[in-house]
Design a protein around this motif. Structure first.
Motif, mmCIF file in Angstrom:
data_model
loop_
_atom_site.group_PDB
_atom_site.id
_atom_site.type_symbol
_atom_site.label_atom_id
_atom_site.label_comp_id
_atom_site.label_asym_id
_atom_site.label_seq_id
_atom_site.Cartn_x
_atom_site.Cartn_y
_atom_site.Cartn_z
ATOM 1 N N LEU A 185 0.835 -1.202 0.000
ATOM 2 C CA LEU A 185 0.000 0.000 0.000
ATOM 3 C C LEU A 185 0.872 1.254 0.000
ATOM 4 N N GLY A 186 1.942 1.244 0.772
ATOM 5 C CA GLY A 186 2.864 2.381 0.771
ATOM 6 C C GLY A 186 3.505 2.579 -0.590
ATOM 7 N N ARG A 187 3.898 1.480 -1.238
ATOM 8 C CA ARG A 187 4.495 1.571 -2.571
ATOM 9 C C ARG A 187 3.481 2.099 -3.589
ATOM 10 N N ASP A 188 2.213 1.674 -3.443
ATOM 11 C CA ASP A 188 1.160 2.181 -4.335
ATOM 12 C C ASP A 188 0.954 3.679 -4.141
ATOM 13 N N PHE A 189 1.028 4.126 -2.884
ATOM 14 C CA PHE A 189 0.888 5.558 -2.602
ATOM 15 C C PHE A 189 2.012 6.348 -3.279
ATOM 16 N N VAL A 190 3.244 5.855 -3.151
ATOM 17 C CA VAL A 190 4.389 6.529 -3.778
ATOM 18 C C VAL A 190 4.218 6.555 -5.296
ATOM 19 N N LYS A 191 3.796 5.442 -5.876
ATOM 20 C CA LYS A 191 3.555 5.356 -7.320
ATOM 21 C C LYS A 191 2.536 6.396 -7.763
ATOM 22 N N LEU A 192 1.454 6.521 -7.024
ATOM 23 C CA LEU A 192 0.377 7.453 -7.357
ATOM 24 C C LEU A 192 0.842 8.900 -7.244
ATOM 25 N N LYS A 290 -4.311 15.715 -13.211
ATOM 26 C CA LYS A 290 -5.209 14.905 -14.015
ATOM 27 C C LYS A 290 -4.807 13.445 -13.889
ATOM 28 N N LEU A 291 -5.787 12.573 -13.722
ATOM 29 C CA LEU A 291 -5.547 11.140 -13.653
ATOM 30 C C LEU A 291 -6.012 10.487 -14.953
ATOM 31 N N VAL A 292 -5.167 9.652 -15.528
ATOM 32 C CA VAL A 292 -5.513 8.907 -16.740
ATOM 33 C C VAL A 292 -5.457 7.418 -16.402
ATOM 34 N N PHE A 293 -6.530 6.708 -16.730
ATOM 35 C CA PHE A 293 -6.632 5.306 -16.322
ATOM 36 C C PHE A 293 -6.512 4.356 -17.510
ATOM 37 N N ARG A 294 -6.103 3.140 -17.212
ATOM 38 C CA ARG A 294 -5.964 2.093 -18.223
ATOM 39 C C ARG A 294 -7.316 1.778 -18.867
ATOM 40 N N ILE A 398 -6.275 0.570 -5.386
ATOM 41 C CA ILE A 398 -7.135 0.417 -6.565
ATOM 42 C C ILE A 398 -6.810 1.489 -7.605
ATOM 43 N N LEU A 399 -6.633 2.724 -7.170
ATOM 44 C CA LEU A 399 -6.273 3.810 -8.087
ATOM 45 C C LEU A 399 -4.927 3.548 -8.746
ATOM 46 N N ALA A 400 -3.963 3.074 -7.955
ATOM 47 C CA ALA A 400 -2.631 2.801 -8.499
ATOM 48 C C ALA A 400 -2.675 1.647 -9.502
ATOM 49 N N GLU A 401 -3.502 0.657 -9.222
ATOM 50 C CA GLU A 401 -3.636 -0.491 -10.128
ATOM 51 C C GLU A 401 -4.299 -0.089 -11.443
ATOM 52 N N ALA A 402 -5.284 0.806 -11.366
ATOM 53 C CA ALA A 402 -6.034 1.219 -12.558
ATOM 54 C C ALA A 402 -5.328 2.312 -13.359
ATOM 55 N N LEU A 403 -4.329 2.939 -12.758
ATOM 56 C CA LEU A 403 -3.697 4.119 -13.363
ATOM 57 C C LEU A 403 -2.833 3.759 -14.575
ATOM 58 N N ASP A 404 -2.931 4.570 -15.607
ATOM 59 C CA ASP A 404 -1.976 4.537 -16.717
ATOM 60 C C ASP A 404 -0.869 5.511 -16.327
ATOM 61 N N VAL A 405 0.222 4.983 -15.783
ATOM 62 C CA VAL A 405 1.250 5.826 -15.179
ATOM 63 C C VAL A 405 1.892 6.765 -16.202
#
Length: 415
Positions: A185-192, A290-294, A398-405
């Motif tokens: 979860l911490g890694r997902d937060f950093v990614k986001l 802006k967030l862009v998702f897969r 969930i946001l990090a998983e769905a995100l198009d980084v």
């Protein structure tokens, strides 16, 4: 020991108009006839306790401190605070070994992560659970979260050089659960945060937010940790950084319980302490990111509002962000308490009440037929997963998983 709490007694108990709305919304009163209810345990009982401490009722231990009574109260009476303060001040029982173990999350976490395979294996064994039930009073039905072999702090120290390259920075109060149990979860937060152009720093020093220690009468230890946390938060804020957390309970405790229950002043930094979804959703609403998702992301999800999240009034932020994911179907779920209340649901004397409180929620989740439950509270995650068999994740994951980084970084001018 006599505890001195300046900010609460007699609190605002005289604002109670005796409407009893709080009793209707109390999840404990509905399943436990031994609990007097928030009105009697709170403002009514406090009038007697102020005259004579002998009027303290040991049944106040059944209060979850879920704050649903305070959310419902039309007069804004701090019912939960009144009850918790009475427990701290008048309950003369010594802190048991069990309660000290459950509340000492940093100490136990450090021990467990150093030998995670052995600990995780042992905690899954029926024999271990039976021994803990008999000797400590930790109910044998309860599942424990697994411990990670590497703490989030260790991972983050390796990432620190990369985080310093971002022009905008924030500090992360990760909490015990992320550090010892769920570093992902911490890694997902950093990614986001990196994807929208924010580098992430750890606080100079961090200890448990203190919610478990408060609930288990380890008030001196909770106050010590709170002062250390606020000192670190002040240093981060002085550098122009906001302090973000992924746990609704951690945020609520630091913002609202520190001054009310521990007499630790946070007025100068309170507004700089935010939940991740509240921080992110405000940036999106203001058009600053802006967030862009897969395009291939598909999930059927429901969102459970933790009790402390409801008290904060911030569930709208998590729900709004989840709804913004094009491939996500969000199934509505009526807000209700899951019953675990941190360490409360681990205790043998509370386990049946804990499960009875959450039964309606569990049934709704199972009936919804979702792939996943989203919630911002780590103990709600434990309770729902154990009682429904449905996987639970923080909205940040969930946001990090769905995100198009790559697309998100490009949309926000991040190089």
């Amino acid at each position: 020991m006599e505890y001195q709490i300046k900010n609460i007694s007699p609190n605002n108990l005289e604002q109670c108009i005796k409407c009893t709305i709080c009793t209707v919304y109390c999840p404990v009163l509905a399943v436990n006839p031994d609990y007097p209810g928030p009105k009697q345990a709170g403002p009514d009982g406090e009038r007697y306790r102020l005259k004579n401490p002998e009027f303290y009722d040991a049944a106040l231990k059944y209060c979850l401190n879920c704050k649903r009574c305070e959310v419902a109260c039309p007069s804004n009476v701090k019912i939960g605070d009144i009850i918790q303060t009475a427990r701290i001040r008048y309950d003369k029982r010594q802190v048991s070994l069990r309660d000290r173990m459950l509340a000492s999350t940093d100490f136990m976490g450090k021990m467990a992560t150093s030998m995670s395979f052995i600990v995780n294996t042992a905690l899954r064994m029926p024999l271990t659970k039976s021994v803990m039930d008999f000797t400590l009073g930790i109910d044998h039905h309860r599942n424990f979260p697994t411990y990670s072999s590497e703490t989030f702090e260790s991972w983050m120290r390796r990432e620190a050089p990369d985080q310093s390259s971002f022009p905008r920075r924030l500090s992360y109060f990760h909490g015990c659960f992320v550090n010892y149990n769920n570093p992902a979860l911490g890694r997902d937060f950093v990614k986001l945060m990196n994807a929208i152009g924010y580098g992430v720093s750890l606080l100079e020093k961090e200890r448990c937010c203190g919610v478990a220690k408060i609930a288990n009468k380890m008030v001196d230890e909770a106050r010590r940790d709170a002062r250390l946390n606020i000192g670190s938060i002040r240093k981060a804020v002085s550098r122009g950084q906001q302090v973000i957390a992924t746990s609704s309970t951690c945020v609520f405790t630091i913002r609202d319980e520190y001054p009310h229950l521990l007499d630790v002043d946070n007025a100068d930094v309170r507004d700089s302490i935010l939940l991740a979804t509240a921080f992110l959703n405000r940036l999106v609403d203001e058009g600053r990111v802006k967030l862009v998702f897969r395009k291939d992301y598909r999930r059927r999800i429901t969102y459970h509002t933790p009790c402390h999240m409801q008290k904060l009034g911030w569930a709208i932020h998590s729900v709004s962000l989840l709804r913004s994911i094009p491939g996500l179907t969000l199934v509505p779920l009526e807000s209700s308490c899951c019953g675990i209340a941190g360490t409360y649901g681990f205790k043998k004397e509370n386990y049946a009440y804990s499960q009875a409180i959450g039964r309606e929620l569990f049934d709704r989740i199972i009936e919804a037929g979702v792939d996943l439950v989203a919630t911002d509270c780590e103990t709600c995650k434990m309770q729902i997963e154990m009682s429904t068999g449905v996987k639970v994740e923080n909205p940040v994951t969930i946001l990090a998983e769905a995100l198009d980084v790559e697309a998100t970084m490009k949309a926000n001018g991040v190089k």
